[in-house]
Design an enzyme around this catalytic site. Structure first.
Site, PDB file in Angstrom:
ATOM      1  N   LYS A   1       0.851  -1.198   0.000  1.00 45.62           N
ATOM      2  CA  LYS A   1       0.000   0.000   0.000  1.00 45.62           C
ATOM      3  C   LYS A   1       0.885   1.246   0.000  1.00 45.62           C
ATOM      4  O   LYS A   1       2.099   1.152   0.227  1.00 45.62           O
ATOM      5  CB  LYS A   1      -0.921  -0.034   1.221  1.00 45.62           C
ATOM      6  CG  LYS A   1      -0.193   0.051   2.555  1.00 45.62           C
ATOM      7  CD  LYS A   1      -1.104  -0.286   3.728  1.00 45.62           C
ATOM      8  CE  LYS A   1      -0.352  -0.153   5.041  1.00 45.62           C
ATOM      9  NZ  LYS A   1      -1.072  -0.787   6.156  1.00 45.62           N
TER      10      LYS A   1
ATOM     11  N   TYR B   1      12.016  31.792   4.255  1.00 43.96           N
ATOM     12  CA  TYR B   1      10.732  32.320   4.748  1.00 43.96           C
ATOM     13  C   TYR B   1      10.749  32.487   6.266  1.00 43.96           C
ATOM     14  O   TYR B   1      11.238  31.617   6.997  1.00 43.96           O
ATOM     15  CB  TYR B   1       9.611  31.332   4.431  1.00 43.96           C
ATOM     16  CG  TYR B   1       9.210  31.258   2.981  1.00 43.96           C
ATOM     17  CD1 TYR B   1       8.900  32.402   2.243  1.00 43.96           C
ATOM     18  CD2 TYR B   1       9.091  30.012   2.361  1.00 43.96           C
ATOM     19  CE1 TYR B   1       8.499  32.301   0.921  1.00 43.96           C
ATOM     20  CE2 TYR B   1       8.684  29.909   1.042  1.00 43.96           C
ATOM     21  CZ  TYR B   1       8.391  31.061   0.325  1.00 43.96           C
ATOM     22  OH  TYR B   1       7.994  30.950  -0.976  1.00 43.96           O
TER      23      TYR B   1
HETATM   24  C1  LIG Z   1      -0.193  -1.708   6.885  1.00 45.24           C
HETATM   25  C2  LIG Z   1      -0.685  -2.974   7.435  1.00 45.24           C
HETATM   26  C3  LIG Z   1       0.195  -4.031   7.693  1.00 45.24           C
HETATM   27  C4  LIG Z   1       1.698  -3.920   7.579  1.00 45.24           C
HETATM   28  O1  LIG Z   1       2.221  -3.414   8.786  1.00 45.24           O
HETATM   29  P1  LIG Z   1       3.801  -3.276   8.989  1.00 45.24           P
HETATM   30  O2  LIG Z   1       3.926  -2.851  10.397  1.00 45.24           O
HETATM   31  O3  LIG Z   1       4.249  -2.233   8.029  1.00 45.24           O
HETATM   32  O4  LIG Z   1       4.388  -4.585   8.677  1.00 45.24           O
HETATM   33  C5  LIG Z   1      -0.341  -5.228   8.096  1.00 45.24           C
HETATM   34  N1  LIG Z   1      -1.684  -5.377   8.269  1.00 45.24           N
HETATM   35  C6  LIG Z   1      -2.558  -4.363   8.054  1.00 45.24           C
HETATM   36  C7  LIG Z   1      -3.999  -4.597   8.265  1.00 45.24           C
HETATM   37  C8  LIG Z   1      -2.086  -3.125   7.646  1.00 45.24           C
HETATM   38  O5  LIG Z   1      -2.941  -2.129   7.455  1.00 45.24           O
END
Ligand SMILES: *Cc1c(COP(=O)(O)O)cnc(C)c1O
Length: 391
Positions: free
Chosen positions: A38, A274
């Site tokens: 993701k 800035y």
């Molecule tokens: C993002 C996510 C993961 C991965 O978690 P990590 O700590 O990056 O390994 C696993 N399960 C779900 C449901 C997630 O949303």
């Protein structure tokens, strides 16, 4: 590297492969690996990461949204893709890919999927999401078997059960995680009474996969550590407490580089940028970098972080702007316009980690990586070699 970009990310396929192989050795034999890709593969680039994972081999991909699932598919994924986030009825009505599994939390989604399955004459694969105490997605453990029964009766194919832990990364006290695990086991038993034994039973994220063999089940969902990062300092400390001083050798896969766009001399006691938030204390050689918070370099790093130029640290002076950041190269007199500046990664003996930028900007490594702009060019370096990683 011959590369005309002003700012880019390098992603090491060899390091990704190394991390996957580490987990293959760490997990119980037969435990599958879902690669969580993701947020553009945690900023690493789906188009760069998916081909490497195809080469190394994973059992599943996991994403947040339907759009992400389609992107992963278009990059050549040959394994099922699990959509973990909300899909709207309108999106489901357009889904044509029963290779995409859906993490099922709600009866509304169940009904939309059932209607679409009937239309296409397929049996959509779903995983029942059990909320064992994170109080995020999912149904309570006592309702999981019921949801599975309804899904089955509606013509869906229940292929998995899953949960997600709330409190592994933030502590070395894992009692809450083990209470969640107990609730999950109970729910799993009840669901499998309805469905029979399921191929995809998964609970662990990176932290659990690193620390506990009890949470392996048939698959783990690996995000941050697939990319070579510890989920947190506490997770690393927990590993040390359990295993002695040897950490498992995760290798960060991403480096982020830009080039010095201009160097100028600024007199002493002049304000920079800035808000005039920095004032020089000496005649200063200032390098102007074509990167800022729009690219994902947090504004909170203003006057705090440093970048690497010719293997040495150049401190950020003044505010980080939308697309520009100024750094002090007074002590790096050989620095020239066009030189590479490393925002994340190694240069010579020096290294700036995503963890360092996270700490300086009051966040976690996940957020630093996930917010790297998808518009940045990504270069895949070092195609994975055959063979085994060593722990
Ligand atoms: C993002 C996510 C993961 C991965 O978690 P990590 O700590 O990056 O390994 C696993 N399960 C779900 C449901 C997630 O949303």
């Amino acid at each position: 590297m011959e590369n005309e970009a002003a700012t880019w990310c390098e992603v090491s396929g060899a390091h990704l492969a190394h991390n996957v192989r580490l987990f293959r050795r760490l997990l119980q034999p037969g435990t599958g690996l879902a690669a969580v890709v993701k947020a553009n593969a945690y900023g690493h680039g789906v188009a760069q990461v998916v081909p490497v994972l195809e080469e190394v081999g994973v059992e599943m991909y996991a994403v947040h949204s339907l759009a992400e699932a389609r992107q992963v598919q278009s990059c050549g994924a040959t394994r099922p893709i699990l959509i973990m986030g909300y899909v709207t009825p309108g999106q489901i009505a357009q889904m044509t890919e029963p290779t995409m599994h859906v993490l099922l939390s709600s009866r509304q989604v169940l009904q939309s999927l059932a209607a679409r399955s009937a239309e296409l004459g397929v049996s959509w694969p779903v995983h029942i999401k059990v909320d064992t105490g994170t109080h995020r997605q999912g149904v309570p453990p006592e309702e999981a078997a019921d949801l599975a029964r309804q899904a089955k009766e509606a013509g869906l194919s229940v292929v998995g059960v899953a949960t997600h832990f709330a409190n592994i990364e933030d502590t070395t006290d894992h009692s809450y995680a083990f209470e969640q695990l107990r609730r999950f086991r109970q729910a799993l038993q009840r669901v499998e009474r309805v469905t029979g034994q399921l191929p995809y039973v998964h609970a662990a994220c990176s932290a659990a996969a690193l620390l506990f063999r009890e949470t392996d089940f048939s698959m783990v969902r690996l995000g941050i550590s697939l990319y070579g990062h510890w989920p947190s300092r506490e997770t690393y400390l927990s590993w040390l407490l359990a295993h002695g001083r040897d950490g498992i050798a995760l290798k960060p896969a991403l480096s982020w580089r830009t080039r010095i766009g201009q160097i100028k001399t600024v007199g002493a006691r002049e304000p920079i940028g800035y808000g005039l938030s920095y004032r020089t204390t000496r005649t200063t050689q200032l390098a102007v970098l074509p990167v800022g918070y729009a690219e994902g370099y947090p504004r909170a790093l203003s006057n705090r972080a440093s970048v690497l130029v010719r293997g040495r640290r150049a401190p950020v002076l003044g505010r980080v702007c939308m697309n520009i950041t100024m750094v002090d190269v007074t002590d790096i007199p050989e620095a020239e316009e066009g030189d590479i500046a490393t925002l994340i990664g190694s240069d010579g003996e020096e290294r700036v980690s995503a963890e360092e930028l996270a700490e300086l900007s009051g966040t976690i490594n996940y957020e630093i990586l996930a917010r790297l702009s998808p518009a940045l060019p990504r270069l895949l370096t070092h195609w994975p070699e055959q063979g085994q990683a060593s722990i």
